[in-house]
Design a protein around this motif. Structure first.
Motif, PDB file in Angstrom:
ATOM      1  N   ARG A  83       0.844  -1.196   0.000  1.00 41.59           N
ATOM      2  CA  ARG A  83       0.000   0.000   0.000  1.00 41.59           C
ATOM      3  C   ARG A  83       0.880   1.247   0.000  1.00 41.59           C
ATOM      4  O   ARG A  83       1.925   1.286   0.642  1.00 41.59           O
ATOM      5  CB  ARG A  83      -0.908   0.020   1.233  1.00 41.59           C
ATOM      6  CG  ARG A  83      -2.027  -1.006   1.196  1.00 41.59           C
ATOM      7  CD  ARG A  83      -3.025  -0.734   2.302  1.00 41.59           C
ATOM      8  NE  ARG A  83      -4.107  -1.700   2.316  1.00 41.59           N
ATOM      9  CZ  ARG A  83      -5.189  -1.626   1.548  1.00 41.59           C
ATOM     10  NH1 ARG A  83      -5.311  -0.616   0.710  1.00 41.59           N
ATOM     11  NH2 ARG A  83      -6.132  -2.545   1.612  1.00 41.59           N
ATOM     12  N   LEU A  84       0.414   2.264  -0.697  1.00 41.29           N
ATOM     13  CA  LEU A  84       1.195   3.494  -0.784  1.00 41.29           C
ATOM     14  C   LEU A  84       1.117   4.320   0.488  1.00 41.29           C
ATOM     15  O   LEU A  84       2.109   4.887   0.930  1.00 41.29           O
ATOM     16  CB  LEU A  84       0.707   4.335  -1.972  1.00 41.29           C
ATOM     17  CG  LEU A  84       1.393   5.686  -2.173  1.00 41.29           C
ATOM     18  CD1 LEU A  84       2.890   5.507  -2.371  1.00 41.29           C
ATOM     19  CD2 LEU A  84       0.777   6.429  -3.351  1.00 41.29           C
ATOM     20  N   PHE A  85      -0.057   4.418   1.095  1.00 44.97           N
ATOM     21  CA  PHE A  85      -0.275   5.424   2.133  1.00 44.97           C
ATOM     22  C   PHE A  85      -0.206   4.878   3.553  1.00 44.97           C
ATOM     23  O   PHE A  85      -0.649   5.547   4.481  1.00 44.97           O
ATOM     24  CB  PHE A  85      -1.616   6.122   1.904  1.00 44.97           C
ATOM     25  CG  PHE A  85      -1.675   6.870   0.603  1.00 44.97           C
ATOM     26  CD1 PHE A  85      -0.835   7.945   0.359  1.00 44.97           C
ATOM     27  CD2 PHE A  85      -2.549   6.482  -0.400  1.00 44.97           C
ATOM     28  CE1 PHE A  85      -0.873   8.633  -0.851  1.00 44.97           C
ATOM     29  CE2 PHE A  85      -2.609   7.164  -1.599  1.00 44.97           C
ATOM     30  CZ  PHE A  85      -1.758   8.240  -1.827  1.00 44.97           C
ATOM     31  N   GLU A  86       0.324   3.696   3.757  1.00 44.76           N
ATOM     32  CA  GLU A  86       0.502   3.183   5.114  1.00 44.76           C
ATOM     33  C   GLU A  86       1.769   3.753   5.732  1.00 44.76           C
ATOM     34  O   GLU A  86       2.768   3.976   5.044  1.00 44.76           O
ATOM     35  CB  GLU A  86       0.578   1.653   5.106  1.00 44.76           C
ATOM     36  CG  GLU A  86      -0.758   0.974   4.890  1.00 44.76           C
ATOM     37  CD  GLU A  86      -0.671  -0.531   5.032  1.00 44.76           C
ATOM     38  OE1 GLU A  86       0.463  -1.052   5.040  1.00 44.76           O
ATOM     39  OE2 GLU A  86      -1.720  -1.181   5.109  1.00 44.76           O
ATOM     40  N   GLY A  87       1.729   3.972   7.046  1.00 43.77           N
ATOM     41  CA  GLY A  87       2.926   4.345   7.780  1.00 43.77           C
ATOM     42  C   GLY A  87       3.421   5.755   7.547  1.00 43.77           C
ATOM     43  O   GLY A  87       4.608   6.035   7.747  1.00 43.77           O
ATOM     44  N   LEU A  88       2.541   6.667   7.154  1.00 47.28           N
ATOM     45  CA  LEU A  88       2.969   8.052   6.946  1.00 47.28           C
ATOM     46  C   LEU A  88       3.144   8.814   8.251  1.00 47.28           C
ATOM     47  O   LEU A  88       3.757   9.877   8.269  1.00 47.28           O
ATOM     48  CB  LEU A  88       1.971   8.793   6.055  1.00 47.28           C
ATOM     49  CG  LEU A  88       1.889   8.358   4.593  1.00 47.28           C
ATOM     50  CD1 LEU A  88       0.884   9.223   3.847  1.00 47.28           C
ATOM     51  CD2 LEU A  88       3.248   8.427   3.915  1.00 47.28           C
TER      52      LEU A  88
END
Length: 211
Positions: free
Chosen positions: A176-181
């Protein structure tokens, strides 16, 4: 002036938010089940040009791909993306610009055909970005990937524009791109939406909260 250089991230993404499948390896750079993320690109005339091939479809998707190529003056990527892509790119990679590779394993710079150079940066994301801006000749710097590299730049607020090519497919699992931001609100304004049978192309610009 490097302050005027626009930093972009431009990625194909599934409808459920994945930019790669599971099981990413050197021999399987897109991961299992990720073919729909990339199949739509392969017959575009602008993409084929960059691979040294002729023919292909001249359509809105191809125009948007050519726009990205023409606007990009330097690229930043992670070592995993470089390692997984190296054998597929061969001696004439499609970037045709300086590429700065984030790594903990130093190695000499590489000069390839067509104007692509690979410089391996060991002192962090800010140093790589500064060097890319200097090399970009006033054009954009693109944070190419992989997912962890793009997330690092997003988390630090270093990306100015985000373009997502949303492919009509559900991968179900993967990267996923938007995990852990991390915490913190990120506000974007819509720049453009282009819908085609192959993908929905969404372009956003990051703005300061309160603007």
């Amino acid at each position: 002036m490097t302050d005027s250089v626009t930093v972009t991230a431009d990625l194909a993404i599934s409808l459920d938010g994945f930019i790669a499948g599971t099981g990413v390896t050197l021999d399987n750079p897109g991961g299992d089940g990720a073919e729909p993320l990339f199949e739509w690109i392969h017959n575009l005339a602008s993409w084929r040009e960059r691979q040294g091939m002729t023919g292909g479809e001249e359509n809105r998707d191809s125009e948007l791909m050519r726009e990205w190529f023409d606007a990009t003056g330097a690229v930043v990527m992670g070592r995993m993306m470089y390692d997984t892509g190296e054998k597929f790119w061969g001696d004439n990679p499609p970037f045709r610009t300086p590429v700065f590779v984030l790594t903990h394993r130093p190695r000499p710079s590489l000069v390839k055909e067509g104007g692509t150079t690979f410089t391996f940066v060991t002192d962090g994301i800010h140093s790589a970005l500064d060097r890319a801006k200097e090399a970009a000749g006033g054009r954009n710097v693109d944070i190419a990937g992989g997912a962890n590299t793009v997330r690092q730049y997003l988390a630090e607020g270093l990306v100015d524009e985000l373009q997502l090519h949303v492919v009509p497919a559900l991968l179900g699992d993967g990267l996923r791109l938007f995990e852990g931001l991390g915490p913190g609100r990120r506000t974007l304004e819509q720049v453009r939406v282009v819908g085609t049978p192959l993908a929905t192309h969404l372009k956003y610009r990051f703005v300061a909260v309160g603007c």
